[in-house]
Structure formats: C-alpha cells, structure tokens
Design an enzyme around this catalytic site. Structure first.
Site, short mmCIF file in Angstrom:
data_model
loop_
_atom_site.label_atom_id
_atom_site.label_comp_id
_atom_site.label_asym_id
_atom_site.label_seq_id
_atom_site.Cartn_x
_atom_site.Cartn_y
_atom_site.Cartn_z
N GLY A 16 0.75 -1.15 0.05
CA GLY A 16 -0.04 0.00 0.02
C GLY A 16 0.83 1.23 0.07
O GLY A 16 0.53 2.34 0.43
N GLY A 18 1.25 3.20 -2.35
CA GLY A 18 0.62 4.25 -3.04
C GLY A 18 -0.68 4.95 -2.21
O GLY A 18 -0.66 6.11 -2.11
N THR A 187 10.47 -8.30 13.84
CA THR A 187 11.20 -7.01 13.03
C THR A 187 12.42 -7.41 12.23
O THR A 187 12.74 -6.35 11.53
CB THR A 187 11.75 -6.06 14.19
OG1 THR A 187 12.76 -6.78 14.74
CG2 THR A 187 10.81 -5.68 15.12
N LYS A 188 12.82 -8.50 11.91
CA LYS A 188 13.94 -8.90 11.30
C LYS A 188 13.92 -8.66 9.67
O LYS A 188 14.57 -7.91 9.35
CB LYS A 188 14.33 -10.54 11.47
CG LYS A 188 15.65 -10.71 10.75
CD LYS A 188 16.65 -10.43 11.85
CE LYS A 188 16.90 -11.29 13.02
NZ LYS A 188 17.81 -10.74 14.05
N PRO A 189 12.73 -8.95 9.11
CA PRO A 189 12.65 -8.72 7.65
C PRO A 189 12.79 -6.78 7.70
O PRO A 189 13.53 -6.63 6.51
CB PRO A 189 11.28 -9.00 7.22
CG PRO A 189 10.75 -10.01 8.31
CD PRO A 189 11.50 -9.75 9.51
N CYS A 380 -18.42 3.94 -20.89
CA CYS A 380 -17.54 3.76 -22.14
C CYS A 380 -18.25 2.62 -22.76
O CYS A 380 -19.14 2.80 -23.38
CB CYS A 380 -16.19 3.64 -21.59
SG CYS A 380 -15.20 4.34 -22.91
N LEU A 381 -17.48 1.21 -22.47
CA LEU A 381 -18.12 0.18 -23.45
C LEU A 381 -19.58 0.13 -22.73
O LEU A 381 -20.37 -0.67 -23.44
CB LEU A 381 -17.17 -1.18 -23.20
CG LEU A 381 -17.69 -2.35 -23.94
CD1 LEU A 381 -17.41 -1.77 -25.48
CD2 LEU A 381 -16.77 -3.29 -23.72
N GLY A 382 -19.90 0.31 -21.64
CA GLY A 382 -20.85 0.14 -21.06
C GLY A 382 -22.04 1.14 -21.85
O GLY A 382 -23.26 0.64 -21.93
N HIS A 505 -15.12 8.49 -18.81
CA HIS A 505 -14.74 7.64 -17.48
C HIS A 505 -15.08 8.70 -16.48
O HIS A 505 -13.93 9.16 -15.65
CB HIS A 505 -13.74 7.13 -17.34
CG HIS A 505 -13.36 6.12 -18.49
ND1 HIS A 505 -13.69 4.41 -18.10
CD2 HIS A 505 -13.01 5.93 -19.74
CE1 HIS A 505 -13.48 3.84 -19.28
NE2 HIS A 505 -13.23 4.65 -20.18
N GLU A 507 -15.64 7.84 -13.40
CA GLU A 507 -14.83 7.38 -12.01
C GLU A 507 -13.44 7.78 -12.04
O GLU A 507 -13.29 7.88 -10.76
CB GLU A 507 -14.83 5.86 -12.12
CG GLU A 507 -13.83 5.22 -13.37
CD GLU A 507 -14.48 5.09 -14.50
OE1 GLU A 507 -15.55 5.98 -14.98
OE2 GLU A 507 -13.90 4.12 -15.38
N1 GLN Z 1 -13.56 -0.76 -26.58
C1 GLN Z 1 -14.40 0.68 -26.50
C2 GLN Z 1 -13.62 1.56 -27.45
O1 GLN Z 1 -12.18 1.55 -27.58
C3 GLN Z 1 -14.59 1.12 -25.25
C4 GLN Z 1 -13.23 1.40 -24.44
C5 GLN Z 1 -13.47 1.56 -22.99
O2 GLN Z 1 -14.43 1.02 -22.27
N2 GLN Z 1 -12.55 2.36 -22.11
O3 GLN Z 1 -14.16 2.40 -28.04
#
Ligand code: GLN
Length: 542
Positions: A16, A18, A187-189, A380-382, A505, A507
């Site tokens: 962790g 990051g 603690t050794k490692p 996106c692909l969704g 996206h 997200e």
């Molecule tokens: N494969 C799709 C495209 O290239 C969607 C990409 C994605 O979902 N990031 O357009």
C-alpha cells in the site's frame, strides 16, 4: 525552497505504498501546503496502456491523457494534486528516452551507462513533476532489494546529495509480520530491508510499519535501534477496520504530518483534518446497505475496476449507504438467467472494456435494467452496450452493434471518418479530458448542476451520428455532447429512475470527499424503493 519526500517499500510488494503516499499528501494539504505526487515504476513497458488489466489492474487516465499506473488514482482521490504525464515514469520510458538521445548522437560518442545516464534521466523525471508545489512526494515502485529498483534508489540517493539532505526525506514502508504459531511480531525482515537501503547509501528518516496488530514500544524501540531511525519516527500503519480512507487520520494521530514538517523545516498553519474525520464517521455509520451488480469482463481482479469501485463507495458516502458489490461475469449472463443473476440488486453498472468477449451478456444486463427500471450506469463500453441494446430492442434494428466487433453488425457504434483515416497510421485512442455540454432537463444535467463539464476519455469507438435521430425518436435522450467534435458523450432514458451512460469515465474524477455527481445520483436512485416494471419501450419483442 521546495521539499522532496521519497517513499520506498520493503519486505513484500502490495503493502500500500500508493495509498500511504496519497495519505501523506492529504495530510500535508490539511496544513495548507501545495503538494505534487509522482510514481516511478520499475517495469520496462513504456506505459501501462498496453498492459493487461488482469495483470496490472486498471489503467488510470490523467486530465492530460496519460495512461498511468492505478496508484495515481489514489493520489487524486486523496489529494488535490494536479497529475500529468510527468506524474508517472517507467523504467521503459526512461531507457527509451536515453536510447533515443544516444541514437541522435546527443552523447557525443561517450559510453552511455546506467550511472550516470539513466540516473540523470531519472532525476530529470523527478524534477519535471515539481512544478509550482511546496512538497513533491515520489513513490518508488517495487520492493527494495529487487534488481529492477536499484537504478531508482541510486538516483534518489544522488538527488538527495544534490538538493541537500535538509530538503529531502526518505520514508520506508515495511511489513512487520505476525507469527501465529508463536504469537510474535517480527522485525527481522524490516532490519534486512533497511540494511539493503543503507548499503546503497540511503538512511530512511521515517519507518512506517504495516501491521496486523498494535505494536508495543518494545518493538518500535527495537526497530529504531537496529534501523538507526529516531524513536518517534517509527510509526505504525495497522490494517484499517472499515476503509482505506481512515489512513490519513490514523497517521495524523501518530503525529506524522507534524514530524514531516519539523524534519523538512516547513512552517505551516495548524492542520485541519475535519473533512477526513467527518468522512470516517459517515463511513462507520451507514444508514443503509445496497447491492450493486457490476457486469464487467475483468471482475476477477478487484484492481481492474479500482476507480469504478471507489467511485461507487463515494456515491455511497454521499447517500450514507454502504455498497456491496455483486460482481457478475457477462460471459455467463443469458436472457434466461439474467433475472436470477441480477435478482435483488439495487443498481446495475456496466463498466468499460475492450474486445467482444462478454459484450452480449452486457447487452442482456442493460435490457434487464431498462425493462425492470433498475438504476443503471454505463461507462464507455457500457454506453456502447446501452446504445446497442436500445437500438436492437426499442428501435428494432435487430443486428445493431459496434464495428469494434466486426462488420457483421449495423454499426450504431462506429469509428468516425477521421479516425478511420488515422487508424491506418496507428494511435487513434481519444485520451484525457474533453468538454461535454449537458442538455437542459436531463438527469445528467440535474446531477451535475452545470451545463459544461470536462471528463476523461479512453476509447476509440463512438456513437454513430448517422443513428442519432433514430435513437432520439425512439426515446433515447442525448444528454451530453462534445461541442467541438459533435460526438455523443451521454445518453439517458429520462423516464426511468436513473438510466445514464457516458462515453467518458466519470470514475476517474470521483473523490471520497467530493463524490462524482453521476455516481451520487446513481446511488441515490438505488436507495429509493423500486418502481413497478413498465416495459413500455419494447417494440422488437412486444
Ligand atoms: N472498447 C471501446 C472503445 O475502444 C470502449 C473502451 C472503454 O470502455 N474504455 O471505444
């Protein structure tokens, strides 16, 4: 004078680093400092864009369109740091730039070597990310002791020598394993790992110990003595009880930000960590629990949809809801079993992805959500799955599909003309932030509360403008459009609890303290009691 913090990891990977780097950044921001965050990755790929999500997890996209390591997602979720192309370098990229220079003759015939040429290029990479910040935090990927990380460690040793030791701080994140047989923590490692660092010439200033159980002072004293680190600088990072977002508070309670500022000679205002404290209270006391069905191809690896899952929890925080995930493999979804597989979910999310595998299952999931008025979010692909489903079952274009999957489909999703031309030359991905104008009276506009937004993209295929009217006439709302390129960015069914799909996206821009509007609205709808199904749209199957 700018200050630098380097975070290294010891003993095992996946500790962790990051998250820890991000939490350190957030604490410094709570003191009013402007921070930058950066990751150096030891692999030879030039960027993670081409790496399999099964192996490497999600590819995180920055505002300026760089395809980066998913740790950058943590950085953005925890802080306000502006991340760019300069926020993630890989060994591959560094070697590539040095070899390109060598081919151009820039080294004037001298022997090109790891030291100093690669280490110099690494140091340049570090300084390229320091623009206008008080403190730059650089996470060194990999584990101390790996052959691959050696040039990185050598480079940061030189960096500290060059900048002066009072401007640079080394933090080592390590694991204190708990042995169940003897009931002891070892603690050794850690001693060995710090030993390796010191061999290279790096003396850590601070040691953060990942532990399962509370460490007593005898242990921290021992680490202090053997690792040559002052006692107050040995801190623990115990496994969190509820959420990763407890981390800033946990570290603050041990005085981490105070120690960092003292060591770096930074005078700051008193820290204000109220936002994190409030958030943790919220997370610990949800009023309800929801289940969201995520229908995606890469569900076997949690990290592959990291930002999506985080954004869902953020939507939950905004609605005082705890989110449970039901991960569903689209390859196993059929019209016959979809009702059983999705039975009882409070919302359906279809995330992004590449390739045809599982696409039909996603379309099946969309249809279920549309017909049963289950809140739906497509990314996106969704969105491609949502538009395909609508075209097939509402517009009656039975063979509607995406030209990504071959030319046997009526291409409601297609490459744009200009892309077709560029395609032959390679590189056609639409990457990074693009503007989107949201139409008045739509769910999306209502959620955002503004007309113009910027969201991040990573895709090639688009909604085919030739079918825009057909889709619109059948009742699909084009809720957002790229005003410069005239491309569809958001579609929705306005007469539905929430049925929104985005070409971008969202997200990537959600933060726990600032949940993304679309995730907030999606979860809010998922919290509401479900209306009765009204499959009035169906024409093809009516
Ligand atoms: N494969 C799709 C495209 O290239 C969607 C990409 C994605 O979902 N990031 O357009």
């Amino acid at each position: 004078m700018r200050k630098y913090i380097f975070v290294t990891g010891g003993v095992v990977s996946s500790l962790g680093k990051g998250l820890t780097s991000a939490a350190i950044g957030s604490l410094l921001e709570c003191r009013g400092l402007k921070i930058g965050l950066q990751k150096l990755d030891p692999y030879l790929n030039v960027d993670p864009g081409t790496m399999s999500p099964y192996q490497h997890g999600e590819v995180y996209v920055t505002e300026d369109g760089a395809e980066t390591d998913l740790d950058l997602g943590h950085y953005e979720r925890f802080t306000n740091a502006v991340l760019t192309r300069a926020s993630n370098y890989t060994t591959g990229q560094i070697y590539h730039s040095v070899i390109t220079k060598e081919r151009r003759g820039d080294y004037l015939g001298c022997t090109v070597q790891v030291i100093p040429h690669i280490t110099d290029a690494l140091n340049e990479a570090i300084t390229s990310a320091e623009d206008d910040v008080d403190v730059l935090i650089t996470e060194i990927g990999g584990t101390v002791g790996d052959i691959e990380s050696l040039p990185f460690l050598e480079a940061i040793r030189q960096f500290a020598l060059d900048k002066g030791r009072s401007h640079v701080l080394f933090i080592h994140l390590t694991l204190i394993p708990y042995l169940r047989v003897s009931g002891e923590m070892k603690t050794k490692p850690t001693q060995h790992s710090v030993g390796r660092l010191r061999e290279i010439g790096i003396q850590p200033d601070l040691i953060l110990c990942r532990t399962e159980k509370e460490m007593g002072s005898e242990l921290t004293d021992k680490i202090s003595l053997f690792c040559n680190v002052e006692k107050p600088c040995v801190l623990q990072e115990k496994d969190v009880d509820y959420s990763i977002y407890e981390l800033p508070l946990m570290l603050h309670q041990q005085g981490l930000d105070r120690i960092l500022c003292e060591k770096l000679g930074l005078e700051t205002r008193d820290p204000d960590i109220s936002a994190w404290a409030e958030l943790v209270e919220r997370i610990k006391n949800p009023k309800r629990e929801l289940e969201i069905g995520v229908v995606g191809k890469y569900i076997v690896l949690h990290d592959a949809y990291k930002s999506v899952y985080e954004a869902l929890s953020h939507g939950g925080f905004a609605n005082e809801a705890k989110i449970r995930l039901r991960k569903i493999d689209p390859e196993e979804l059929t019209p016959d079993n979809v009702a059983a597989r999705l039975d009882g979910v409070d919302g359906v999310l279809v995330p992004g992805g590449f390739g045809e595998r599982g696409f039909e299952g996603k379309v099946t999931a969309v249809r279920y959500a549309r017909e049963n008025r289950v809140p739906f979010l497509g990314l996106c692909l969704g969105l491609h799955a949502a538009v395909t489903e609508f075209a097939r079952n509402v517009c009656g274009i039975e063979d509607a599909g995406s030209s990504e999957f071959g030319d046997q489909w009526t291409p409601v999703i297609d490459l744009m003309e200009e892309q077709k031309k560029i395609r032959n030359l390679g590189g056609t991905m639409r990457l990074g932030a693009f503007p989107c104008k949201l139409a008045e009276g739509t769910r999306a506009r209502e959620a955002y509360g503004v007309e113009d937004v910027q969201e991040r993209h990573r895709h090639r295929w688009e909604v085919n403008n030739a079918y825009r009217n057909t889709l619109k006439e059948a009742g699909l709302t084009i809720a957002g459009v790229n005003p410069d390129l005239d491309l569809v960015e958001v579609v929705e069914i306005t007469d539905h609890p929430v049925f929104v799909a985005t070409q971008y996206h969202p997200e990537f821009k959600s933060k726990p303290t600032r949940p993304h509007p679309l995730f907030r609205a999606f979860i809010a709808a998922a919290c509401a009691p479900r209306p009765e199904p009204q499959p009035k749209h169906n024409r093809a199957t009516a």
